[in-house]
Design an enzyme around this catalytic site. Structure first.
Site, PDB file in Angstrom:
ATOM      1  N   GLN B 192       0.824  -1.216   0.000  1.00 18.67           N
ATOM      2  CA  GLN B 192       0.000   0.000   0.000  1.00 18.67           C
ATOM      3  C   GLN B 192       0.861   1.271   0.000  1.00 18.67           C
ATOM      4  OE1 GLN B 192       0.001  -2.432   2.236  1.00 18.67           O
ATOM      5  NE2 GLN B 192      -0.054  -1.716   4.347  1.00 18.67           N
ATOM      6  N   GLN B 260      26.029 -12.376   7.677  1.00 16.60           N
ATOM      7  CA  GLN B 260      25.080 -12.437   6.570  1.00 16.60           C
ATOM      8  C   GLN B 260      23.857 -13.253   6.955  1.00 16.60           C
ATOM      9  OE1 GLN B 260      26.037 -10.557   4.041  1.00 16.60           O
ATOM     10  NE2 GLN B 260      23.887 -10.698   3.509  1.00 16.60           N
ATOM     11  N   HIS B 263      20.615 -12.050   8.895  1.00 11.50           N
ATOM     12  CA  HIS B 263      19.650 -11.123   8.300  1.00 11.50           C
ATOM     13  C   HIS B 263      18.293 -11.773   8.072  1.00 11.50           C
ATOM     14  CE1 HIS B 263      21.383  -7.271   7.400  1.00 11.50           C
ATOM     15  NE2 HIS B 263      22.499  -7.811   6.942  1.00 11.50           N
ATOM     16  N   GLU B 328      26.352 -10.558  -4.141  1.00 10.25           N
ATOM     17  CA  GLU B 328      26.078  -9.186  -3.698  1.00 10.25           C
ATOM     18  C   GLU B 328      27.331  -8.631  -2.978  1.00 10.25           C
ATOM     19  OE1 GLU B 328      23.213  -9.168  -0.597  1.00 10.25           O
ATOM     20  OE2 GLU B 328      22.784  -7.021  -0.734  1.00 10.25           O
ATOM     21  N   HIS B 329      27.835  -9.392  -2.000  1.00  9.12           N
ATOM     22  CA  HIS B 329      29.047  -9.012  -1.262  1.00  9.12           C
ATOM     23  C   HIS B 329      30.124 -10.064  -1.507  1.00  9.12           C
ATOM     24  CE1 HIS B 329      25.556  -7.655   1.233  1.00  9.12           C
ATOM     25  NE2 HIS B 329      26.215  -6.517   1.219  1.00  9.12           N
ATOM     26  N   ASP B 362      28.626  -2.065   5.296  1.00  9.27           N
ATOM     27  CA  ASP B 362      27.201  -1.992   5.631  1.00  9.27           C
ATOM     28  C   ASP B 362      26.870  -0.666   6.298  1.00  9.27           C
ATOM     29  OD1 ASP B 362      26.760  -4.531   4.690  1.00  9.27           O
ATOM     30  OD2 ASP B 362      26.876  -5.499   6.654  1.00  9.27           O
ATOM     31  N   GLU B 416      13.879   2.779 -44.302  1.00 10.21           N
ATOM     32  CA  GLU B 416      12.967   2.384 -43.228  1.00 10.21           C
ATOM     33  C   GLU B 416      11.514   2.730 -43.562  1.00 10.21           C
ATOM     34  OE1 GLU B 416      14.484   3.835 -39.487  1.00 10.21           O
ATOM     35  OE2 GLU B 416      16.207   2.474 -39.576  1.00 10.21           O
ATOM     36  N   HIS B 421      10.101  11.495 -41.993  1.00 11.01           N
ATOM     37  CA  HIS B 421      11.462  11.636 -41.479  1.00 11.01           C
ATOM     38  C   HIS B 421      12.350  12.223 -42.569  1.00 11.01           C
ATOM     39  CE1 HIS B 421      10.173   9.085 -38.174  1.00 11.01           C
ATOM     40  NE2 HIS B 421      11.379   9.109 -37.633  1.00 11.01           N
TER      41      HIS B 421
END
Lengths: 432, 432
Positions: B192, B260, B263, B328-329, B362, B416, B421
């Protein structure tokens, strides 16, 4: 007939209506179809590609024909005129020269406090370019998508494009692909081509990022596979917004508006002008130039639904309305275009002055013609070398540097309830 | 127990399994829920926000309480310790300093042939930051998302975050928001909140780009509104991959892996090492450090499902496996981390040497901690100032320059089939 309006409130409503024109209304039920195509290609691989090509493109291919052969690529050069080949080469050179400018470079910085920080840029391993076929088989699309990937030094540039009659692909497209550095070409289009690039099949390699425009099925497929692979953007119908004052030439402006409208019945062509007389002249000129237009029906549709002239009280009002619309292409056909530039906040590409029709940028000025549409210029930019590059942050601390920061890191880690984050620093610093 | 494997083929299979762990399995039926939430907010605006907050967050708010008040913002400073405030300020300074480096700058180039080309960078008008609440109420998330927007000079930085007990928002989050330059904060979370930022309500302004991590509903909502607004990325579960040789400290590596894993039960913690002895020691150390871990259950789950040690024959093999995973790391706890860097192709952030645990990055090393997950490092980069900037291409041709290019542009336009154009150039050049 291109409508002329003069009230700012009405202009705002109309610009919002035109800006909101997307293929969205149709999407929900098409999404189920696209989802099924993606799943089928994931399950059946090449077989699904051949089946969908037979169904949607009405071309029966063998597995061997999926990839465009070396001899077909060679032959394409014999099938384009010398004039067209020269134009493709010239465009390639100019686009490449522009894209080679200001490419982000890796850097490393050594601080006094024994901290090393940096960014290391590397290209993606594999790029997948979607090139539409049929009415929209454009060599310029190939150049604009492949050249940034080549400049980014992407090792593998894979192109997919739907086959035409007899399985053929327009020779100019094949020539442009070779000139631009495409490394392999497959005869497949639609959502099934996007699926092949996203998941890989026995014949077509899985890529890291998919770029290029397509119809609603292609666009929905790109949105659905986003996250499995990267994508450049979700292309909507094209648009131009022209801001003109009394010194502008109505014949030229009419041609520019039609050059947008002739792309697609959903293309938008908008003129904001301070000169009511110019407005009327452009309106008349558009009618004249439509009379013998080879795509008259389609172009008239676009003009009728998404064409608009607004007479404004000042160039500042024009800039304000333009910012609300955030056009893909913005032409400033005014006496001092550079003066108005400061008031422009959102536009994909800006064409300054009377001698810079959009067509210059569509083909060979150098900047990319793949631009954010449908107001996406509020947050997005042209396709570029950056699209095919990514960077890794680099961080190195000495043990002394870590000691200095240790207290602050532990305070933050503890505030976030992350025990081992804190420990990973404490264990290193208390032992020293 | 953290598993140890030694066969490269098995390692590849396991890394693929771990890399493919996403929330995807759950998505399809949740997508319908998210779609309904988006539509309801679009239709009912603020009312829907209050209703969903009562339903999902079990907090009954009035319309006036939606926006966090000035007095609540002031009071937050009294509710964090001096030590934590100092740490937030230090982190803010260091993150801001890093993000101020090498920001893309506008440029214009005047060519000999009367052609002007350039790029003009401008910030988005409004950025929307999603900040998770509950267990994951992290001031560092606020800093990492808001500072790049502030450095990009975004005029309006809107933050949304779900209310906790009594409608409260963690004081450290409110302090970080103020330090980082957030301009307004709303007490709403979930799909939301994403809907409110994408469509706007009476109370919450529509933004141009939505950034920040969230649960599966937030991520699905971001994917669905992408195209209406920009988004930063689709965040998946977090991951670290450590490459270590015999000189590395098993106690430190164990802490890094747990940092890690703590988390999220879906977080991944992987060690690739050339030293079988180190592998065994890390395995044992992880068990020890888990004994008194305050999030033991959750962390053990992550280690059991998505933890892995691979003993490799060389650092080159480690780099190759790491590139397949595209972490990621990436921590390089080896004698000469800079020597291996050349072999690394894909990683969100790279931590070099024994004294650079991921926690440094971090919190306060400076580079952004919002990084590509689930293999997205193959094509994507850290959140940055560029996320909140976009550019317009600039093109100006003199009439002489247009004359010179006129033939080539017409050749391409005719190839084309784009009549207007071609006309937009011919009409300008034949008249001269």
């Amino acid at each position: 007939m291109l409508r002329i309006i003069t009230q700012e409130a009405e202009a705002q409503t109309e610009l919002k209506r035109i800006g909101d024109r997307t293929y969205d209304g149709e999407t929900l039920h098409k999404e189920a179809t696209v989802r099924e195509i993606l799943q089928t290609v994931q399950r059946q691989g090449d077989k699904a590609l051949l089946d969908y090509t037979a169904e949607f493109d009405r071309q029966t291919l063998t597995l061997e024909q999926l990839r465009v052969s070396g001899s077909e690529l060679d032959a394409a050069y014999q099938q384009v005129s010398k004039e067209l080949l020269d134009a493709i080469v010239l465009a390639r050179q100019r686009i490449e020269a522009f894209h080679r400018q200001r490419i982000p470079k890796s850097w490393v910085q050594f601080d006094d406090d024994e901290v090393v920080l940096g960014k290391r840029y590397t290209p993606v391993d594999r790029a997948g370019l979607y090139v539409p076929g049929g009415r929209a088989a454009y060599p310029s699309t190939v150049l604009m998508n492949a050249i940034p990937a080549k400049v980014a030094k992407v090792p593998k540039i894979v192109m997919v494009t739907p086959p035409g009659e007899g399985g053929k692909i327009t020779p100019a497209v094949l020539v442009a692909a070779q000139e631009a550095g495409v490394t392999e070409i497959y005869r497949v289009g639609g959502a099934q081509a996007v699926a092949a690039l996203a998941y890989g099949t026995k014949t077509i390699p899985k890529v890291d990022i998919i770029t290029g425009p397509g119809n609603i099925y292609v666009t929905l497929a790109k949105k659905l596979v986003y996250g499995i692979v990267g994508i450049d953007s979700l292309a909507g119908p094209s648009e131009v917004l022209v801001i003109a004052d009394s010194q502008a030439n109505p014949v030229h402006i009419a041609a520019d508006l039609l050059a947008q409208a002739e792309h697609d019945p959903m293309a938008a062509a908008i003129l904001l002008t301070t000169d009511a007389d110019l407005a009327t002249k452009v309106q008349w000129e558009v009618e004249q130039q439509l009379l013998n237009h080879p795509r008259r029906l389609l172009t008239e549709k676009a003009i009728a639904h998404y064409g608009l002239i607004v007479v404004v009280d000042s160039l500042e009002t024009a800039a304000r309305l333009s910012n609300l619309f955030a056009p893909e292409h913005l032409e400033l056909e005014i006496a001092d275009p550079w003066a108005l530039l400061e008031s422009i906040r959102h536009a994909g590409a800006i064409f300054l002055g009377n001698s810079t029709p959009e067509a210059v940028g569509d083909y060979l000025a150098g900047p990319n013609h793949t631009l954010p549409t449908s107001g996406a210029a509020r947050y997005a930019s042209a396709l570029g070398v950056e699209t095919f590059l990514k960077h890794s942050s680099l961080i190195q601390y000495s043990s002394g540097a870590l000691n200095k920061m240790s207290g602050a890191i532990q305070a933050l880690a503890q505030a976030e309830g992350l025990h081992s984050h804190s420990e990973s620093v404490r264990l290193r610093t208390e032992e020293d």
